[in-house]
Write an enzyme that holds these catalytic residues in place. Sequence first.
Site, PDB file in Angstrom:
ATOM      1  N   GLU A  41       0.986  -1.166  -0.028  1.00 34.30           N
ATOM      2  CA  GLU A  41      -0.037   0.008  -0.140  1.00 34.30           C
ATOM      3  C   GLU A  41       0.906   1.279  -0.176  1.00 34.30           C
ATOM      4  OE1 GLU A  41      -2.961   0.234  -0.964  1.00 34.30           O
ATOM      5  OE2 GLU A  41      -3.683  -1.327   0.325  1.00 34.30           O
ATOM      6  N   HIS A  42       0.390   2.282  -0.898  1.00 42.37           N
ATOM      7  CA  HIS A  42       1.005   3.395  -0.861  1.00 42.37           C
ATOM      8  C   HIS A  42       2.397   3.271  -1.373  1.00 42.37           C
ATOM      9  CE1 HIS A  42      -2.079   6.207   0.331  1.00 42.37           C
ATOM     10  NE2 HIS A  42      -2.366   5.257   1.257  1.00 42.37           N
ATOM     11  N   ASP A  44       2.943   2.128  -4.638  1.00 41.40           N
ATOM     12  CA  ASP A  44       2.976   2.106  -6.494  1.00 41.40           C
ATOM     13  C   ASP A  44       3.459   3.385  -7.021  1.00 41.40           C
ATOM     14  OD1 ASP A  44       0.610   3.542  -5.655  1.00 41.40           O
ATOM     15  OD2 ASP A  44      -0.510   2.914  -7.200  1.00 41.40           O
ATOM     16  N   GLY A 133     -13.057   2.971  -1.431  1.00 39.00           N
ATOM     17  CA  GLY A 133     -11.577   2.319  -1.302  1.00 39.00           C
ATOM     18  C   GLY A 133     -11.194   1.115  -2.077  1.00 39.00           C
ATOM     19  N   SER A 136     -13.847   2.451  -6.947  1.00 35.25           N
ATOM     20  CA  SER A 136     -14.888   2.752  -7.899  1.00 35.25           C
ATOM     21  C   SER A 136     -14.456   3.780  -8.802  1.00 35.25           C
ATOM     22  CB  SER A 136     -16.153   3.320  -6.921  1.00 35.25           C
ATOM     23  OG  SER A 136     -15.542   4.299  -6.317  1.00 35.25           O
ATOM     24  N   SER A 137     -13.804   4.557  -8.945  1.00 34.93           N
ATOM     25  CA  SER A 137     -13.442   5.731  -9.786  1.00 34.93           C
ATOM     26  C   SER A 137     -12.820   4.920 -11.057  1.00 34.93           C
ATOM     27  CB  SER A 137     -12.883   6.786  -9.185  1.00 34.93           C
ATOM     28  OG  SER A 137     -11.923   6.542  -8.490  1.00 34.93           O
ATOM     29  N   GLU A 169      -6.732  10.888 -14.043  1.00 36.00           N
ATOM     30  CA  GLU A 169      -6.490  11.357 -12.552  1.00 36.00           C
ATOM     31  C   GLU A 169      -5.619  12.355 -12.368  1.00 36.00           C
ATOM     32  OE1 GLU A 169      -8.224  10.102  -9.694  1.00 36.00           O
ATOM     33  OE2 GLU A 169      -9.375   8.627 -10.590  1.00 36.00           O
ATOM     34  N   ASP A 181      -4.534   0.825  -9.588  1.00 36.72           N
ATOM     35  CA  ASP A 181      -5.653   0.430  -9.497  1.00 36.72           C
ATOM     36  C   ASP A 181      -6.210   0.453 -11.116  1.00 36.72           C
ATOM     37  OD1 ASP A 181      -5.637   0.974  -6.938  1.00 36.72           O
ATOM     38  OD2 ASP A 181      -6.625   2.901  -7.086  1.00 36.72           O
ATOM     39  N   TYR A 231      -3.761  12.355   0.273  1.00 37.50           N
ATOM     40  CA  TYR A 231      -3.114  11.496  -0.340  1.00 37.50           C
ATOM     41  C   TYR A 231      -1.933  12.189  -1.150  1.00 37.50           C
ATOM     42  CZ  TYR A 231      -2.226   7.962  -4.454  1.00 37.50           C
ATOM     43  OH  TYR A 231      -1.652   7.103  -4.919  1.00 37.50           O
TER      44      TYR A 231
END
Length: 395
Positions: A41-42, A44, A133, A136-137, A169, A181, A231
């Site tokens: 996590e965090h 990438d 989380g 979805s986006s 994004e 993602d 973020y």
Amino acid sequence: MKEKITVTPELLKNEFIKLYGENSSAIKMFASPARINIIGEHIDYNGGKVFPAAIDKYLYVAIRKRNDTLINYNDLFFDGNFTFDINDNFVYKKENDYANFLNGILSIIKRHGYVFESGFDVLIASNVPSAGGISSSSALECGFAWAVNQTFEFNISRKEIALMGQQSEHEFMNVNCGIMDQYIIATAQENTAELLDCASITHEFVPLNLGDYRFVVMNTKKQRKLADSKYNERRSQCEQGLAILQQNGVDIKDLCSLSVEDFEKYGSFIKDDVIYRRVRHCVTENKRVLDAVEALKQNDLVQLGKLLYESHDSLKNDYEVTGIELDTLKEVASKQDGCIGARMTGAGFGGCAIALVHKDKTDAFIKNVQEEYTKIIGYEGGFFTCSSSEGVREL
Ligand code: GLA
């Protein structure tokens, strides 16, 4: 937002016809999955290795070309009927709400030189909890990008679709996200997770053999405020850490090039405690990913679970992206019979956690964690078991 039902592709197609009418040219239907990140996590955006899987919760896109240059967007659940022209110069506008995600993709596709011969009608419906989380986006961006790609036969590769989603994004939505993602949603295969090397943007599929265990997704249902700015703040703290190390002669191109041993040697160059802990999370998390993949390959699920717990603790103490809701889910989950690992997944600050639970215990697990969570937090969470799915596809 309208009342939520579980949507099927058939239902969406019928709604599409009601909305836009029957006509001879075909409606195309697409499914785009949500994702969990098993571990990593965090990192990438720090050249690290991450280990996500697409899951069997989908966003659906129905699309049909028009005979003119207009574009219509509708969503079964979100209010807002948006009309644009394919020749518009698309820019972010707050009042365009979810349409910004779609316009962002169009602006990037057009910038890459693809030419639309006509406009189109679109209807979207998602079974993925929004802002939960589990991406979805990205499911929306990649689902829409793939739908457009297939409808207009642009022949854009899955990897390019992921990169365009990320670019949108960054440039359109102003979120400095990594590639995880979009990449997993664009490229996933069923029954596998992907070990994604974010430095080279290449991946290895790893069979997701969980034996008697299943992943349960646990949604905090916390309203996420300021998540995007926090973020971006984490990301810039990592950049500061990297710059300090480089200024002190440490020859690395990103934080995850640093081994745990190197960090022990050079970490003291970083005097700021916050930056130090951010960097420590990145370095140790990258190692946990490799250990987790190895554990999975050896069918050592207990070890995998242990690494999930450790990852959560590092995100809580060093990276500080968990919060009371996610910590409660992880703590309560860890006390349940049949649970061998749990951690937050995705960006954090709310959103979802995952737990690795024996398949015969998932019902009791969900009931108990729901009860405890509600008692402590004051409102219910959302829970479901999931399995690994393929990436975005035409139906
Ligand atoms: C979000 C971002 C990803 C990744 C995760 C944290 O989901 O979109 O790129 O950074 O947070 O691992």
